[in-house]
Design an enzyme around this catalytic site. Structure first.
Site, mmCIF file in Angstrom:
data_model
loop_
_atom_site.group_PDB
_atom_site.id
_atom_site.type_symbol
_atom_site.label_atom_id
_atom_site.label_comp_id
_atom_site.label_asym_id
_atom_site.label_seq_id
_atom_site.Cartn_x
_atom_site.Cartn_y
_atom_site.Cartn_z
ATOM 1 N N LYS A 101 0.844 -1.203 0.000
ATOM 2 C CA LYS A 101 0.000 0.000 0.000
ATOM 3 C C LYS A 101 0.872 1.242 0.000
ATOM 4 C CE LYS A 101 -3.920 -2.336 2.057
ATOM 5 N NZ LYS A 101 -4.698 -2.713 3.232
ATOM 6 N N GLN A 151 -4.805 -1.262 9.368
ATOM 7 C CA GLN A 151 -4.672 -2.596 8.763
ATOM 8 C C GLN A 151 -5.310 -3.638 9.683
ATOM 9 O OE1 GLN A 151 -3.407 -3.279 5.643
ATOM 10 N NE2 GLN A 151 -4.131 -5.358 6.026
ATOM 11 N N ASP A 162 -11.087 3.180 3.733
ATOM 12 C CA ASP A 162 -11.493 1.778 3.611
ATOM 13 C C ASP A 162 -13.019 1.646 3.529
ATOM 14 O OD1 ASP A 162 -9.545 -0.084 3.255
ATOM 15 O OD2 ASP A 162 -9.164 -0.451 5.387
#
Ligand code: NDP
Length: 313
Positions: free
Chosen positions: A66, A110, A133
């Site tokens: 990422k 994460q 997200d």
């Protein structure tokens, strides 16, 4: 959007492979162009903050990828690493600091978090304006309402790839297998927003093979290796395989497979995503577009083209 050129049609098969790597590279390039344009208006690069708690090896690889792709797209990435022993309050305090930091446009925690930490509480603490997200209650609510908001990355990638294969999705029957918050449920809502007729299936669904066979677009997100057999697929259907499953071979080596019996499906499907190289690369591509969208919205600016065209809803 027009149907894409056939990327690859393996001999003896009817299915065209949907090349997620190539699609992701196009989205990354659009995000980079958008980031450069936006940076001129903002006086700084758009910025993604990534929070990694603990030492989970898979999470470390995901975070590394990422960060690499964020920086290649001319955005700033900030990595915040915390030990697995950190307290819930310390993680929440970091999220609060990132929420308050005017130079941070997107926040990604994460997952999974180490045992003892409440992932739901941490994710829900993220400012919805920075929720790249798309997992906060506010983002989920905006998706249900069809209101502007940041959409979850993997499901957005599924819709993007289906559009690349088929063009207009309106009126098509999408069957989504899996109802998780991360993938299945938002995927169903995004296909609905694209005017598909949607069926959402799960582990209690009766006669799933017969239901799946009705799909024009079959999205497999159950996390069951090879579950979707050739007899689950209507001839010519578009198959989007979200599953990422590590299976051991007879020689002790391991490999990644999807939820679809890929070799069997090649003979029946019209289009199909491979694993790896299908939906997987699109997840980070959509994260980049979301970071850009968050940066633009926070500054009251329009997301520049061509990045704006990459948003699926
Ligand atoms: P979850 O385990 O959270 O959800 C799985 C879903 O599949 C559940 O809704 C479950 O139903 C359903 N399911 C499980 N078994 C069956 C079955 N036999 N028949 C029908 N439905 C079934 O997984 P995720 O949604 O997080 O992930 C799904 C897959 O996608 C995994 O392989 C994961 O690795 C992969 N993934 C890939 C990503 C990518 O970037 N490509 C990103 C995220 C995930 P029920 O609710 O009834 O239990």
């Amino acid at each position: 959007m027009t149907a894409m050129d056939p990327i690859l049609r393996p001999s003896g098969s009817r299915a065209v492979l949907i090349d997620g790597k190539a699609a992701a590279a196009r989205v990354d390039a659009a995000a980079r162009e958008g980031a450069l344009a936006l940076a001129e208006r903002l006086g700084r690069k758009p910025c993604l903050a990534v929070v990694l708690v603990g030492e989970d090896p898979a999470s470390q690889v995901y975070v590394r990828n990422k960060i690499r792709r964020t920086e290649s797209a001319e955005m700033t990435s900030r990595e915040h690493r915390l030990p697995a022993s950190v307290s819930q309050d310390e993680v929440l305090a970091l999220v609060a600091r990132l929420n308050a930091d005017a130079h941070v446009d997107g926040i990604l925690v994460q997952l999974p978090l180490p045992a003892g930490l409440d992932a739901t509480r941490v994710v829900q603490a993220i400012d919805p304006a920075k929720d790249v997200d798309g997992l906060t209650a506010a983002s989920a609510g905006a998706l249900v309402l069809g209101a502007p908001g940041l959409r979850p990355c993997t499901p957005s990638g599924c819709v993007y790839l289906a559009r690349e294969a088929l063009g207009e999705l309106s009126g098509r029957h999408a069957v989504v297998i899996g109802r998780s918050i991360l993938v299945g449920k938002p995927a169903a809502l995004l296909f609905l927003q694209a005017d598909c007729t949607v069926t959402l299936a799960h582990s209690r669904t009766r006669d799933l093979p017969a239901l799946a066979r009705q799909a024009d677009i079959l999205v497999a997100a159950a996390g069951r290796p090879g579950m979707v057999g050739v007899d689950w697929i209507k001839p010519g259907a578009t198959v989007i395989d979200v599953g990422i499953n590590r299976v051991d071979g007879p020689d002790g080596s391991s490999r990644l497979v999807g939820d679809v019996d890929f070799e069997g499906a090649l003979a029946t499907a019209g289009y199909i995503t491979p694993v790896p190289g299908g939906v997987g690369p699109m997840t980070i591509a959509m994260l980049l577009v979301n970071t850009l969208a968050a940066a633009a919205r926070r500054a009251g600016l329009d997301l520049p083209e061509p990045a704006a065209r990459m948003l699926t809803s």
